[in-house]
Motif scaffolding. Structure first.
Motif, PDB file in Angstrom:
ATOM      1  N   LEU A 338      -6.537 -30.637  37.510  1.00  0.00           N
ATOM      2  CA  LEU A 338      -7.055 -30.566  36.427  1.00  0.00           C
ATOM      3  C   LEU A 338      -7.086 -29.179  35.786  1.00  0.00           C
ATOM      4  CD1 LEU A 338     -10.466 -32.473  36.772  1.00  0.00           C
ATOM      5  CD2 LEU A 338      -8.325 -33.284  35.655  1.00  0.00           C
ATOM      6  N   ALA A 361     -14.261 -39.784  37.558  1.00  0.00           N
ATOM      7  CA  ALA A 361     -14.679 -39.672  36.134  1.00  0.00           C
ATOM      8  C   ALA A 361     -15.862 -38.778  36.181  1.00  0.00           C
ATOM      9  CB  ALA A 361     -14.838 -41.166  35.648  1.00  0.00           C
ATOM     10  N   PHE A 364     -15.111 -35.104  36.503  1.00  0.00           N
ATOM     11  CA  PHE A 364     -14.745 -34.663  35.323  1.00  0.00           C
ATOM     12  C   PHE A 364     -16.006 -34.208  34.344  1.00  0.00           C
ATOM     13  CE2 PHE A 364     -13.183 -34.928  30.943  1.00  0.00           C
ATOM     14  CZ  PHE A 364     -11.967 -34.237  31.000  1.00  0.00           C
ATOM     15  N   MET A 383      -6.760 -35.983  33.266  1.00  0.00           N
ATOM     16  CA  MET A 383      -7.510 -37.017  33.599  1.00  0.00           C
ATOM     17  C   MET A 383      -7.046 -38.500  33.124  1.00  0.00           C
ATOM     18  SD  MET A 383     -10.608 -37.304  34.981  1.00  0.00           S
ATOM     19  CE  MET A 383     -10.765 -39.250  35.417  1.00  0.00           C
TER      20      MET A 383
END
Length: 392
Positions: A338, A361, A364, A383
Motif C-alpha cells: 500500500l 479491508a 486498510f 487497495m
C-alpha cells in the motif's frame, strides 16, 4: 474533493469509505531515538520468477535491501531473517544466510552517517534441521553451532531464535539449560535471546521445558543469570504484557528486555517510570515512520507526543497480529504494498492468501485512521486493485 473507496463490510455489503489525510511522518530522521529499536524486516518476493512459489523461495533482492535502507534512514535497527521474513514459513536456511549476507553488506556500505551506523542483528536457529530428524540434544547443539558459525563468519550479531527441534526432543528444563549454556559459552558477541510463543509458532509449545509460563520464565532467567555477559537482552513474544513486566524486573543489570508484544508495545516501551522495554517488533516494519517519530518525541521528553503518534497504531497492530497470529506477515507485506515499497502483493509460499478480503479491508481502514498511508491516493488505488482480484 474527498478521496473515497468502496470497501466491504462484515455484513457483505459495500460502504463508501472516505480517507483521511496522511500524517506526513518523515521518511528519514537524524533525531536521536529514546530506545534501542529493531524492526523485524520482511522480505520482498519476486513475482516474475520462474518456479513453484510453495516450494522455492524467489526473492527480489533489490527491493528487499531497499526496504532495509528505508528502516536505517529512520534510525531503526534491522532484525534480519526472523519470523517476519517468513523464516520457517517459506524462507529456508540457505536463502536466510544469503539475506543476512546481503543485509550486512548493505549496512557496511552505508558506513556511519550522522554519527550512527546501520545496525543489523541476525536470526540464528536450527531450521535446516527438520524437527522430525532431530534425535538428540547434541543434534540441536550442532545445528545451532552451524548457523552461528556462518553468521559470525560474516561478522554478524546473533539473535538466538527458538528451536522447533529443541522443543521436540527436550525432556525438560535441564535440556534447555544444556543447549543454551553450550551456545552462550561460545558466541563471540552478546546475543539477543528470543522467546517466541506458540501463538506465533505452534511447534514451540512448552518452550523452556514446560507449559507453565512462570516456570518457563524461571528457566530462561536462570540461563540468563548464568551467562549474563553473553546476553545483550531477551525478546519475548508472548502477547502478555504482565509476563513481560514481571520478567524485565528480574533481569540482571545490563540485560535488556526487548518487547515483542505487538499488542501492547506502546505502554511497554514508554515504561513505568522506573523500567522500560526496548523494541524488537514485527509491527515496526509496517509502521516504521510513525515508530521513529514517536521514539524521537520520547527522546525529547515529550511522552504525550509519543503516545499521540503511537497509540493510533496499536489497533492496527492488534488486527494484523490477531489469531491465527502466525499469519501476521501477510498484513505486514500488505502495508508495504500500500505504501509503495513494492509494486505487488505477492509473497513467498503464496502467503498473501492467508488473510481474508475482510481482514485486508479492515487493515486498510485502521492504517488510514492511524495516518499511516503515506500516499492515500496510491494506497486507495492499490487497495482497489486487490479487491478487484478478489471479486469486488
Amino acid at each position: 474533493m474527498a478521496l473515497t473507496i468502496r470497501l466491504p463490510r462484515a455484513d457483505r455489503t459495500l460502504e463508501t469509505y472516505e480517507l483521511a489525510p496522511a500524517r506526513g511522518f518523515p521518511a528519514r530522521t537524524d533525531r536521536p531515538l529514546a530506545r534501542v529499536a529493531y524492526a523485524a524486516a520482511h522480505m520482498v518476493a519476486d513475482p516474475l520468477a520462474e518456479g513453484d512459489p510453495w516450494l522455492t523461495p524467489a526473492i527480489d533482492w533489490d527491493r528487499t535491501i531497499a526496504f532495509r535502507e528505508h528502516l536505517w534512514d529512520l534510525g531503526l535497527g534491522v532484525a534480519e531473517a526472523m519470523d517476519t521474513a517468513q523464516r520457517g514459513m517459506g524462507l529456508d536456511w540457505p536463502t536466510s544466510l544469503e539475506l543476512i549476507r546481503r543485509s550486512l553488506s548493505a549496512a557496511k556500505a552505508r558506513g556511519t552517517q550522522n554519527g550512527k551506523g546501520a545496525v543489523v542483528a541476525c536470526g540464528a536457529g536450527t531450521d535446516h534441521l527438520p524437527p522430525e530428524n532431530a534425535r538428540t540434544i547434541d543434534d540441536v547443539i550442532r545445528a545451532y553451532e552451524e548457523q552461528i558459525e556462518a553468521i559470525e563468519a560474516l561478522d554478524g550479531r546473533i539473535i538466538l531464535m527458538a528451536s522447533r527441534a529443541l522443543a521436540r526432543v527436550a525432556k525438560g528444563p535441564d535440556d534447555y539449560a544444556r543447549v543454551y549454556g553450550r551456545i552462550l559459552s561460545q558466541v563471540k558477541q552478546p546475543v539477543i535471546l528470543h522467546w517466541l510463543g506458540d501463538m506465533f509458532d505452534p511447534a514451540l509449545a512448552g518452550y523452556w521445558g514446560t507449559a507453565d509460563l512462570d516456570a518457563a520464565m524461571d528457566t530462561a532467567l536462570g540461563i540468563i543469570g548464568d551467562f549474563a555477559p553473553k546476553v545483550d537482552g531477551i525478546k519475548i513474544s508472548l502477547l502478555d504484557k504482565e509476563k513481560e513486566i514481571v520478567m524485565r524486573r528480574r533481569l540482571p543489570a545490563g540485560v535488556r528486555m526487548y518487547t515483542g508484544d505487538d499488542f501492547n508495545y506502546a505502554e511497554l516501551i514508554a515504561g513505568d517510570g522506573e523500567l522500560h522495554s526496548d523494541a524488537l517488533l514485527g509491527i515496526f516494519d509496517a509502521i516504521a515512520p510513525a515508530a521513529a517519530a514517536a521514539l524521537a518525541e520520547l527522546a525529547d521528553g515529550n511522552e504525550a507526543g509519543f503516545h499521540d503518534i503511537l497509540a493510533p497504531t496499536v489497533p492496527l497492530s492488534r488486527h494484523i497480529f490477531k489469531a491465527p497470529t502466525r499469519f501476521y506477515k501477510t498484513g505486514v507485506v500488505f502495508m508495504a504494498y500500500l505504501n509503495g515499497h513494492q509494486d505487488h502483493f505477492t509473497m513467498v509460499g503464496g502467503q498473501e492468501s492467508t488473510r481474508s478480503t475482510q481482514h485486508l479491508a479492515e487493515l486498510f481502514r485502521l492504517a488510514d485512521k492511524a495516518g499511516l498511508l503515506t500516499d492515500p491516493e496510491r494506497a486507495a488505488s492499490r487497495m482497489a486493485a486487490v479487491l478487484a482480484v478478489r471479486g469486488l
